[in-house]
Design a protein around this motif. Structure first.
Motif, PDB file in Angstrom:
ATOM      1  N   LEU A   1      89.259  -3.427 -10.310  1.00  0.00           N
ATOM      2  CA  LEU A   1      88.146  -3.453 -11.267  1.00  0.00           C
ATOM      3  C   LEU A   1      87.696  -4.888 -11.551  1.00  0.00           C
ATOM      4  N   ARG A   2      88.668  -5.801 -11.693  1.00  0.00           N
ATOM      5  CA  ARG A   2      88.331  -7.205 -11.931  1.00  0.00           C
ATOM      6  C   ARG A   2      87.576  -7.794 -10.736  1.00  0.00           C
ATOM      7  N   PHE A   3      88.008  -7.436  -9.535  1.00  0.00           N
ATOM      8  CA  PHE A   3      87.346  -7.958  -8.340  1.00  0.00           C
ATOM      9  C   PHE A   3      85.905  -7.452  -8.257  1.00  0.00           C
ATOM     10  N   VAL A   4      85.705  -6.168  -8.532  1.00  0.00           N
ATOM     11  CA  VAL A   4      84.347  -5.607  -8.516  1.00  0.00           C
ATOM     12  C   VAL A   4      83.473  -6.302  -9.554  1.00  0.00           C
TER      13      VAL A   4
ATOM     14  N   SER B   1      85.972 -16.903 -18.429  1.00  0.00           N
ATOM     15  CA  SER B   1      86.184 -15.586 -19.041  1.00  0.00           C
ATOM     16  C   SER B   1      87.040 -14.684 -18.166  1.00  0.00           C
ATOM     17  N   TRP B   2      87.004 -14.883 -16.836  1.00  0.00           N
ATOM     18  CA  TRP B   2      87.837 -14.058 -15.954  1.00  0.00           C
ATOM     19  C   TRP B   2      89.316 -14.251 -16.291  1.00  0.00           C
ATOM     20  N   GLY B   3      89.707 -15.509 -16.517  1.00  0.00           N
ATOM     21  CA  GLY B   3      91.099 -15.772 -16.880  1.00  0.00           C
ATOM     22  C   GLY B   3      91.400 -15.419 -18.321  1.00  0.00           C
ATOM     23  N   TRP B   4      90.442 -15.665 -19.195  1.00  0.00           N
ATOM     24  CA  TRP B   4      90.639 -15.408 -20.621  1.00  0.00           C
ATOM     25  C   TRP B   4      90.925 -13.929 -20.871  1.00  0.00           C
TER      26      TRP B   4
ATOM     27  N   GLU C   1      80.764 -37.679 -26.117  1.00  0.00           N
ATOM     28  CA  GLU C   1      79.422 -38.195 -25.831  1.00  0.00           C
ATOM     29  C   GLU C   1      79.469 -39.573 -25.174  1.00  0.00           C
ATOM     30  N   GLU C   2      80.664 -40.088 -24.932  1.00  0.00           N
ATOM     31  CA  GLU C   2      80.814 -41.367 -24.254  1.00  0.00           C
ATOM     32  C   GLU C   2      81.182 -41.116 -22.786  1.00  0.00           C
ATOM     33  N   GLU C   3      80.932 -42.118 -21.952  1.00  0.00           N
ATOM     34  CA  GLU C   3      81.175 -41.949 -20.519  1.00  0.00           C
ATOM     35  C   GLU C   3      82.657 -42.164 -20.199  1.00  0.00           C
ATOM     36  N   ALA C   4      83.168 -41.314 -19.324  1.00  0.00           N
ATOM     37  CA  ALA C   4      84.595 -41.373 -19.014  1.00  0.00           C
ATOM     38  C   ALA C   4      84.853 -40.914 -17.586  1.00  0.00           C
ATOM     39  N   MET C   5      85.897 -41.477 -16.998  1.00  0.00           N
ATOM     40  CA  MET C   5      86.415 -41.006 -15.719  1.00  0.00           C
ATOM     41  C   MET C   5      87.701 -40.238 -16.007  1.00  0.00           C
ATOM     42  N   VAL C   6      87.806 -39.032 -15.466  1.00  0.00           N
ATOM     43  CA  VAL C   6      88.940 -38.157 -15.731  1.00  0.00           C
ATOM     44  C   VAL C   6      89.770 -38.039 -14.458  1.00  0.00           C
ATOM     45  N   ILE C   7      91.049 -38.427 -14.525  1.00  0.00           N
ATOM     46  CA  ILE C   7      91.949 -38.301 -13.378  1.00  0.00           C
ATOM     47  C   ILE C   7      92.966 -37.205 -13.680  1.00  0.00           C
ATOM     48  N   VAL C   8      93.167 -36.298 -12.719  1.00  0.00           N
ATOM     49  CA  VAL C   8      93.964 -35.098 -12.942  1.00  0.00           C
ATOM     50  C   VAL C   8      94.960 -34.919 -11.807  1.00  0.00           C
ATOM     51  N   ASN C   9      96.174 -34.480 -12.136  1.00  0.00           N
ATOM     52  CA  ASN C   9      97.122 -34.087 -11.076  1.00  0.00           C
ATOM     53  C   ASN C   9      96.678 -32.765 -10.467  1.00  0.00           C
ATOM     54  N   HIS C  10      97.013 -32.567  -9.191  1.00  0.00           N
ATOM     55  CA  HIS C  10      96.465 -31.418  -8.459  1.00  0.00           C
ATOM     56  C   HIS C  10      97.596 -30.599  -7.853  1.00  0.00           C
ATOM     57  N   GLN C  11      97.744 -29.350  -8.333  1.00  0.00           N
ATOM     58  CA  GLN C  11      98.800 -28.472  -7.840  1.00  0.00           C
ATOM     59  C   GLN C  11      98.271 -27.262  -7.081  1.00  0.00           C
ATOM     60  N   SER C  12      97.101 -26.753  -7.488  1.00  0.00           N
ATOM     61  CA  SER C  12      96.573 -25.552  -6.856  1.00  0.00           C
ATOM     62  C   SER C  12      95.088 -25.418  -7.171  1.00  0.00           C
ATOM     63  N   THR C  13      94.477 -24.362  -6.608  1.00  0.00           N
ATOM     64  CA  THR C  13      93.058 -24.100  -6.872  1.00  0.00           C
ATOM     65  C   THR C  13      92.821 -23.716  -8.329  1.00  0.00           C
ATOM     66  N   GLY C  14      93.866 -23.272  -9.019  1.00  0.00           N
ATOM     67  CA  GLY C  14      93.708 -22.902 -10.422  1.00  0.00           C
ATOM     68  C   GLY C  14      93.486 -24.082 -11.346  1.00  0.00           C
ATOM     69  N   ASP C  15      93.756 -25.309 -10.873  1.00  0.00           N
ATOM     70  CA  ASP C  15      93.544 -26.494 -11.715  1.00  0.00           C
ATOM     71  C   ASP C  15      92.084 -26.616 -12.146  1.00  0.00           C
TER      72      ASP C  15
ATOM     73  N   ALA D   1     106.932 -24.264 -13.483  1.00  0.00           N
ATOM     74  CA  ALA D   1     106.362 -24.963 -12.326  1.00  0.00           C
ATOM     75  C   ALA D   1     105.730 -23.996 -11.329  1.00  0.00           C
ATOM     76  N   ARG D   2     105.170 -22.906 -11.825  1.00  0.00           N
ATOM     77  CA  ARG D   2     104.474 -21.932 -10.977  1.00  0.00           C
ATOM     78  C   ARG D   2     102.983 -22.090 -11.167  1.00  0.00           C
ATOM     79  N   PRO D   3     102.304 -22.804 -10.269  1.00  0.00           N
ATOM     80  CA  PRO D   3     100.867 -23.046 -10.431  1.00  0.00           C
ATOM     81  C   PRO D   3     100.057 -21.751 -10.410  1.00  0.00           C
ATOM     82  N   MET D   4      98.951 -21.766 -11.113  1.00  0.00           N
ATOM     83  CA  MET D   4      98.022 -20.643 -11.154  1.00  0.00           C
ATOM     84  C   MET D   4      96.944 -20.877 -10.097  1.00  0.00           C
ATOM     85  N   ASP D   5      96.842 -19.998  -9.103  1.00  0.00           N
ATOM     86  CA  ASP D   5      95.822 -20.185  -8.077  1.00  0.00           C
ATOM     87  C   ASP D   5      94.592 -19.336  -8.389  1.00  0.00           C
ATOM     88  N   ILE D   6      93.543 -19.531  -7.602  1.00  0.00           N
ATOM     89  CA  ILE D   6      92.286 -18.840  -7.867  1.00  0.00           C
ATOM     90  C   ILE D   6      92.428 -17.335  -7.666  1.00  0.00           C
ATOM     91  N   GLN D   7      93.322 -16.912  -6.745  1.00  0.00           N
ATOM     92  CA  GLN D   7      93.520 -15.477  -6.531  1.00  0.00           C
ATOM     93  C   GLN D   7      94.081 -14.816  -7.783  1.00  0.00           C
TER      94      GLN D   7
END
Length: 414
Positions: free
Chosen positions: A62-65, A113-116, A134-148, A306-312
């Motif tokens: 149902l979620r996929f549809v 909303s899909w995850g929520w 409202e100020e300019e910023a560069m955001v650096i993030v660690n990368h574990q999976s597509t869920g990031d 330490a179980r990353p959340m992926d897009i699937q």
């Protein structure tokens, strides 16, 4: 002769609990009952497991549809609205990109909303970034999976105009996903990995920033300096670290310098001491009344166990409700060096700190306290369900409207 009682198996026993001599038939009957009870118990377990599995499969289907329908109405509507607004782009460019940014934020809210709905929420730690949205910023993030990316889409929804004025740096593969067209229109940059492309990609990145960042009123730029997923780069990173006597990291990998340095040099003015700051701005920035980058925001994403959340998982929702933890730390841009060697050391230090943060989190279940605080303070990030319903309703109403328009045109022509 002593008194007797009936055992649970229907066999007489002495009152003191000792069984008398049993006939072969009694033993066989008791064994049959044991086997029957065991089989029944296991069948009950299997039925219970099958019921749960069936429910998971049903909700996933149902979620996929719903997700497919959501994409089919939202993405074409986004593109058609912007096509309809092209005269406004000529007449008032800033207003056009303001409207585009709002619709882009709504698109990301739909993904959130899909995850929520599945119970995938976010708890925030560390510095509060809301005062500098409202100020300019560069955001650096660690990368574990597509869920990031999905996690960032969710936790930045309540940060003012950040999402609508944000530029993403993503792997070029994302260009060919369902959301690739939206990101392409929004002006995100798709970077190609590999030594063969590295130098050219940095040139393309600089040109892209010069052409789109200021002209589209972007404020935050998000990148993943590790250059790939943790599971794919960890072994190579550890070998590199061992060869060059660098720290051994398990929860993150050593970051790459290229894109970070290009962003700093392009979006901030370099000072004589080799750092960047808000006091010096280029002529182009003065003309646009911009101060350039003022912050570097170091974001650390941690998943329970330490179980990353992926897009699937985000789409199908087959994992039980999960809280993802996001830690922020802000650095004024004047503290960030821009020259290659100093910036490399600075970046490495940030990821060594990330390693320590994640090690502490996986051990304690929370992030450590900030300097000057007695206890670690967390904030539950929430989304307004009414707002999400309004956005989803608008998307489906827009899809129906465009379908009716094209159907009417088709009938008129044929």
């Amino acid at each position: 002769m002593g008194a007797t009682a009936v055992s649970p198996y229907g066999v007489c026993c002495n009152i003191d609990g000792r069984f008398p001599a049993l006939s072969p038939g009694s033993i066989e009957r008791r064994g049959t009952i044991d086997v029957t009870l065991t089989v029944c118990f296991r069948m009950a377990q299997l039925l219970d497991g099958a019921g749960k599995l069936g429910w998971v499969l049903l909700t996933a289907a149902l979620r996929f549809v719903f997700m497919v329908l959501n994409n089919c109405v939202a993405i074409p509507s986004y593109c058609l609205y912007l096509l309809l607004l092209q005269p406004l782009r000529i007449w008032d460019r800033s207003m056009f990109w303001h409207i585009e940014g709002l619709m882009f934020k709504w698109m990301l809210a739909m993904v959130s909303s899909w995850g929520w709905i599945a119970g995938y929420t976010v708890t925030e730690w560390g510095d509060d970034v809301r005062p500098i949205t409202e100020e300019e910023a560069m955001v650096i993030v660690n990368h574990q999976s597509t869920g990031d990316v999905c996690t960032l889409m969710m936790c930045l929804q309540d940060k003012g105009t950040v999402v609508q004025k944000m530029m993403w740096l993503m792997d070029h593969v994302f260009k060919y996903t369902n959301f690739g067209l939206v990101s392409l229109i929004h002006g995100d940059f798709f970077i190609r990995q590999g030594k063969a492309y590295r130098d050219k990609q940095l040139i393309y990145l600089k040109d892209h920033l010069d052409q789109y960042y200021h002209s589209r009123d972007r404020k935050w730029i998000v990148l993943f300096p590790e250059g790939g997923f943790l599971r794919k780069r960890r072994e190579t990173s550890q070998l590199f670290a061992k060869k060059h006597s660098l720290p051994h990291l398990n929860h993150v990998t050593l970051p790459r310098l290229g894109a970070t340095q290009v962003i700093l040099k392009t979006l901030s003015a370099q000072q004589e001491n080799g750092s960047v700051g808000i006091e010096a701005v280029t002529a182009n920035q003065i003309g646009n009344k911009r101060r350039g980058l003022q912050w570097v925001i170091d974001v650390t994403i941690a998943y329970p166990k330490a179980r990353p959340m992926d897009i699937q998982t985000w789409i199908f929702g087959y994992r039980s409700p999960t809280v993802t933890h996001v830690h922020y730390r802000m650095y004024p841009i004047k503290e960030v060096p821009v020259e290659a060697e100093a910036l490399t050391d600075w970046l490495y230090q940030r990821f060594v700190e990330k390693e320590a943060l994640l090690t502490y989190f996986y051990d304690k279940g929370s992030f450590p306290t900030l300097d000057g605080h007695k206890v670690a303070v967390s904030r539950d990030m929430t989304l307004d369900p009414v707002w999400l319903c309004i956005i989803q309703s608008f998307a489906f109403a827009s899809g129906y409207m465009w379908y009716s328009v094209f159907l009417y045109l088709y009938c008129c022509l044929f």
